[in-house]
Scaffold this motif. Sequence first.
Motif, PDB file in Angstrom:
ATOM      1  N   GLN A  81       0.810  -1.210   0.000  1.00 20.37           N
ATOM      2  CA  GLN A  81       0.000   0.000   0.000  1.00 20.37           C
ATOM      3  C   GLN A  81       0.843   1.260   0.000  1.00 20.37           C
ATOM      4  O   GLN A  81       0.389   2.315  -0.420  1.00 20.37           O
ATOM      5  N   THR A  82       2.078   1.196   0.519  1.00 18.73           N
ATOM      6  CA  THR A  82       2.861   2.410   0.712  1.00 18.73           C
ATOM      7  C   THR A  82       4.081   2.492  -0.186  1.00 18.73           C
ATOM      8  O   THR A  82       4.843   3.443  -0.092  1.00 18.73           O
ATOM      9  N   GLU A 132      -6.425   2.879  -6.484  1.00 11.27           N
ATOM     10  CA  GLU A 132      -6.137   1.663  -5.721  1.00 11.27           C
ATOM     11  C   GLU A 132      -7.255   1.358  -4.728  1.00 11.27           C
ATOM     12  O   GLU A 132      -7.594   0.189  -4.498  1.00 11.27           O
ATOM     13  N   ALA A 133      -7.831   2.416  -4.147  1.00 15.16           N
ATOM     14  CA  ALA A 133      -8.953   2.211  -3.234  1.00 15.16           C
ATOM     15  C   ALA A 133     -10.199   1.765  -3.991  1.00 15.16           C
ATOM     16  O   ALA A 133     -10.958   0.905  -3.517  1.00 15.16           O
ATOM     17  N   GLU A 134     -10.419   2.333  -5.169  1.00 12.92           N
ATOM     18  CA  GLU A 134     -11.612   2.011  -5.951  1.00 12.92           C
ATOM     19  C   GLU A 134     -11.591   0.581  -6.465  1.00 12.92           C
ATOM     20  O   GLU A 134     -12.605  -0.125  -6.436  1.00 12.92           O
ATOM     21  N   ASN A 141      -9.284  -1.832  -5.444  1.00 11.65           N
ATOM     22  CA  ASN A 141      -8.654  -2.765  -4.511  1.00 11.65           C
ATOM     23  C   ASN A 141      -7.553  -3.546  -5.216  1.00 11.65           C
ATOM     24  O   ASN A 141      -7.480  -4.780  -5.151  1.00 11.65           O
ATOM     25  N   CYS A 142      -6.704  -2.813  -5.888  1.00 14.78           N
ATOM     26  CA  CYS A 142      -5.670  -3.415  -6.722  1.00 14.78           C
ATOM     27  C   CYS A 142      -4.481  -2.451  -6.780  1.00 14.78           C
ATOM     28  O   CYS A 142      -4.666  -1.230  -6.746  1.00 14.78           O
ATOM     29  N   VAL A 143      -3.296  -2.987  -6.890  1.00 15.63           N
ATOM     30  CA  VAL A 143      -2.104  -2.134  -6.996  1.00 15.63           C
ATOM     31  C   VAL A 143      -2.060  -1.489  -8.379  1.00 15.63           C
ATOM     32  O   VAL A 143      -2.214  -2.166  -9.395  1.00 15.63           O
ATOM     33  N   VAL A 144      -1.884  -0.182  -8.403  1.00 15.01           N
ATOM     34  CA  VAL A 144      -1.704   0.534  -9.669  1.00 15.01           C
ATOM     35  C   VAL A 144      -0.214   0.558  -9.976  1.00 15.01           C
ATOM     36  O   VAL A 144       0.562   1.207  -9.279  1.00 15.01           O
ATOM     37  N   LEU A 179      -3.284  -1.461 -14.021  1.00 19.93           N
ATOM     38  CA  LEU A 179      -3.487  -2.263 -12.822  1.00 19.93           C
ATOM     39  C   LEU A 179      -2.560  -3.472 -12.865  1.00 19.93           C
ATOM     40  O   LEU A 179      -2.529  -4.212 -13.850  1.00 19.93           O
ATOM     41  N   GLN A 180      -1.824  -3.663 -11.782  1.00 20.69           N
ATOM     42  CA  GLN A 180      -0.801  -4.715 -11.726  1.00 20.69           C
ATOM     43  C   GLN A 180      -1.403  -6.077 -11.410  1.00 20.69           C
ATOM     44  O   GLN A 180      -2.274  -6.197 -10.544  1.00 20.69           O
TER      45      GLN A 180
END
Length: 758
Positions: free
Chosen positions: A17-18, A596-598, A600-603, A631-632
């Motif tokens: 996430q960070t 990413e919040a929308e 739920n996936c790593v951009v 999207l990864q």
Amino acid sequence: MKKLVCTIAIIALFISQTFSQQRITKKELETLKKYNEAAALLKDDADFSGNNTAKWENESAVILCQKTSFDFDKKGLSIGKRIGRNLIGLLWSGVTFGYTIYAANARNETTIIVEETERRKILLNDKYALELYSILYFRLAAEGDAFAARVIKKDGTIQKIDFTDAVKVDDVKSVPSLFKSYTESEFKSNYRPDFFKIAISDLEEGDAIEYEYKNYNNTRYNNNPNYKEFEPVYYLCNRSLPVNKQIIEVTTEDSKYYMAFKSLKGAPDFVVTNNGDKKVYRWEDNNRPRLTDNRFVNEYLELPSIKFQLTYARNNRKDFVWFKDEEDTKKDMTPEDLGSKAKQFWYANSAVQSSAIAMGESSYNSIINYYYKDLKKKGITQLADDEYARKAYYLLRSKTMYNNCSDYDFAKIFSGLLREKNLDHEIVVTTPNYKTSIDKVAFTQEIAWLVKFKNKYYANPDEHLNPEELPIHINGNTAVKFNYTNQADKATSIVLPISDTTENAWVTQITASLDTNKANLAIAKTVEAKGLMKNEIIDDILTYTPYMETDFKNYDGTGMWDGMSDAASEKATSEFKTRKKDWKEEKPKLMKAYAEAEYNCVVEKYDDFKLLQDGRTYKKKPLKYSETLTLQNFTATANDDIVLPLPKLIGTQTKIKKDERTRTLPIDTRFPRILSWNITLAIPAGYTAKGIDGLNKTIDNDAASFTCKAKVENNTIVLDVKKVYKGKNFDVAKWPSLMAVLDAAYSFSQAKIILKKN
């Protein structure tokens, strides 16, 4: 082993996430340490000792104790100093549009500070709780902001939290409410305070997290009054966790401070004790179960809560503007009462001009004359009445956008500008529907003032509102109206218009494509939002964009730098260029966090954001923007086939949990609306799409609807999806109907398409 698995999971989640986020700097760590030492947080406190846990042993987590303390008139700080990277706040600290409604009082001490301290101790009983509360958030934005935290192990040993690995939060709206102060300003495009987060990786079941923060929040007033009303505080008794004990304490500085409060839905009252010249107001609530009806609930209207307000009267009198005393605020009010009090406030302004929300007729008249001369000089006063009203509205928006203009100030000045042309109109008074209803009004700040002209309503424009647009908090409200000059005119009760699904629309166009490895998904996306859907997102979308540059075109006004000297203009222009450069770097980070919040996936990559239409003009009201991103690891493989969760692109959908399916409270969806998505994806060569027919569905009832039409056309998958909320308020009996639609939308978002290898 259980501890190790949980630790690894938490660290992996936090890193994903960070990654690429800005780590807290050495200077910021030193500042935090300095303020923490000054604040002396987490001291011994009897309220936090001996907390009973037996009652909550079957709960995942429980708040053993939380305590909030307020100092409502803090002295001695450098007010408003920013230590973070609040770029918009920095910009507007040195730039102004010229004459504002506060210019005449600029020399006075118009800013007051509220010191808010919150301490909370949470017991974590199971693995789910460890994962949910393993990340702590803290603000570092105003001088004096402090935060301290520790883990109390189940054997009683204490581990302090080190903040060296904290990272900056890109999207401040993602900060949980447990870490936000009650007196802080609403997060908007011109207020994005710096928050950081830190992962706690060595938690075990039975541990407790304890943290305390001190935040300094400020409010600006029109003048330096002998009588001040601080912003009311609203406090809900129920939380998402059960609360063993919760406490609010307000200590007044001296006998010139008074507090009024109103308990709602069975909440306890404050108990007042004297401490010399000071009074201590203490509120305590025990054994409050966790909230179960936590979807579509108008919380402050339906749940037990306490609201309170501190006032200051220099002459040592209880000069409550609308109420005789503290006890009077606790009585219910009828629309007739509201109309009578509103008229008294409007017509007898000289009697309350020393209050926190009224400047006095002479000040208002000076401003009205100044603005009218400006409009006349530009020929706007010669326009048709409707066009004149719109231009005057935009002028007010530009002048008050960054000055916290109250609803009452707006109504007084806009009414005056209409009066200058002898345009008949009415004053309308209501209440913000997310805070209170008319019968439960207790404070002047709970009143929303509007102007009605030619059957159109004009509300306080804030930063972005257009003329004739009604914001969410007054849409469909009960209100009262009266004539702007005829004091004998009786106030009458009305219902404000409520917009419908066609007016509140969100339309998303997505063109998606798989990369050469068939793993990542590239997205080209265009969004158009109008009505209240626009109002929901406009602050976020316009953050870190120079939307204010062309505002003057709306009202034929002056540019941002007109009227400045050459030297001042050059300096301001240079600073603005620097800010825009910073914004260009910050904007993709913010939008990446939203994506990413929308999904739920790593951009993996956020390529581009374009603001196509800012939605801030009468002739072009919809907000439009486009973005491209990747999207990864979006897909999975099954032998040679590709598992493609394409329906996931409608974004995160509400999942109704088992314990939420039985409901007791009425339903509030906030406003009627329609959301639609058109999603296309070209099928890669050598593959055939399977499972398309199973995506077609229609759920339609009197509360809401969800439909999807899925097909393959010209070797392209096409999904046309539509979700509709048909009203704002529904009786609890409609909950099964709404759940059917929510379940269908969630189920669809989890569906998969198989791209089968030929």
